[in-house]
Design an enzyme around this catalytic site. Structure first.
Site, PDB file in Angstrom:
ATOM      1  CD  GLU A 135      -0.715  -0.272  -1.609  1.00 40.77           C
ATOM      2  OE1 GLU A 135      -0.569  -0.501  -0.388  1.00 40.77           O
ATOM      3  OE2 GLU A 135      -1.890  -0.120  -2.021  1.00 40.77           O
ATOM      4  CD  GLU A 232      -3.977   0.577   3.537  1.00 39.30           C
ATOM      5  OE1 GLU A 232      -4.759   0.721   2.400  1.00 39.30           O
ATOM      6  OE2 GLU A 232      -2.838  -0.097   3.227  1.00 39.30           O
TER       7      GLU A 232
END
Length: 258
Positions: A135, A232
């Site tokens: 990520e 998130e």
């Protein structure tokens, strides 16, 4: 319809960590993810999940207070990374987590990239049945983090050509790094194996910033995307009072699929 997961590290913080999967289930989420599940024994997590799918965990970052943000790209820390990955893989197997986010760490330069590539190849070989994600994280939130650009991540993934390695597409980081999250998605969606959403520019409840979440979910549905869409974000108030976005996306996804 995509499966929606709640990141219980950031959501439902009104209750202790192990009580959060139950709240996520009651709120209508299909599963959960947790950044660092290492502070509780696996048996306690198994009891807390009670069959709730665990979408993803991260590798252990190391000493966060001392500045550690993982070790995969840190030259000289290969043994530390491999021990942390094995720990994550063992826990993922116990808890049924199908995805592990490998944290690159604070590093820079050619040697860091060479170390990162070698460690990713090693990890993919150690856990061939586990989906591994990387990520890109924006430099404001994570200063010095090695992987800080989606094009950089794509180049590494394409060069390694590992079947179980892909991009973790976090809408918040894509927008912060590149400005246009839609363009990032268009360039790299074929490499994505995990999606995370949040509002922009506040990182509160998903929505805003010009990114079409309904269109994203419809596209994932059409493509038979096998992964998760994970929430998130930082709730602007108690998590349960800000979940209209989840109800709306699930409702629209059902209409589209009808």
């Amino acid at each position: 319809m995509p499966r929606f997961a709640a990141n219980v590290t950031m959501l439902f913080t009104e209750v202790p960590m192990l009580a959060r999967p139950d709240l996520a289930r009651e709120a209508g989420f299909d599963g959960v993810e947790v950044l660092f599940p290492y502070d509780h024994p696996a048996r306690d997590w198994q009891a807390a999940l009670a069959g709730m799918p665990l979408a993803l965990i991260n590798t252990h970052p190391g000493d966060w207070a001392a500045g550690d943000r993982g070790h995969a790209a840190v030259p000289g820390a290969e043994d530390t990374f491999r021990a942390s990955f094995q720990r994550a893989a063992d826990l993922a197997a116990l808890l049924g987590a199908g995805r592990i986010h490998v944290m690159a760490g604070v590093a820079r330069g050619e040697q860091a990239e060479a170390t990162y590539r070698e460690n990713l190849a090693w990890a993919a070989e150690q856990a061939p049945d586990t989906t591994i994600t990387i990520e890109p994280l924006n430099s404001d939130d994570m200063p010095g983090y090695f992987l800080n650009d989606f094009d950089q991540a794509a180049r590494i993934i394409d060069d390694l050509a590992l079947p179980n390695l892909g991009i973790q597409f976090d809408l918040w980081h894509a927008a912060r790094i590149h400005g246009d999250a839609d363009a990032v998605w268009a360039r790299h969606k074929a490499r994505v194996n995990h999606v995370q959403i949040a509002g922009f520019p506040s990182r509160n409840e998903p929505g805003g910033g010009g990114f079409d979440l309904t269109g994203l979910c419809a596209e994932l549905d059409r493509s038979a995307y096998p992964g998760w869409v994970s929430a998130e974000y930082l709730p602007a108030r108690a998590t349960v009072h800000g979940l209209m976005w989840l109800q709306a996306l699930k409702g629209r996804a059902r209409l589209i699929g009808a």
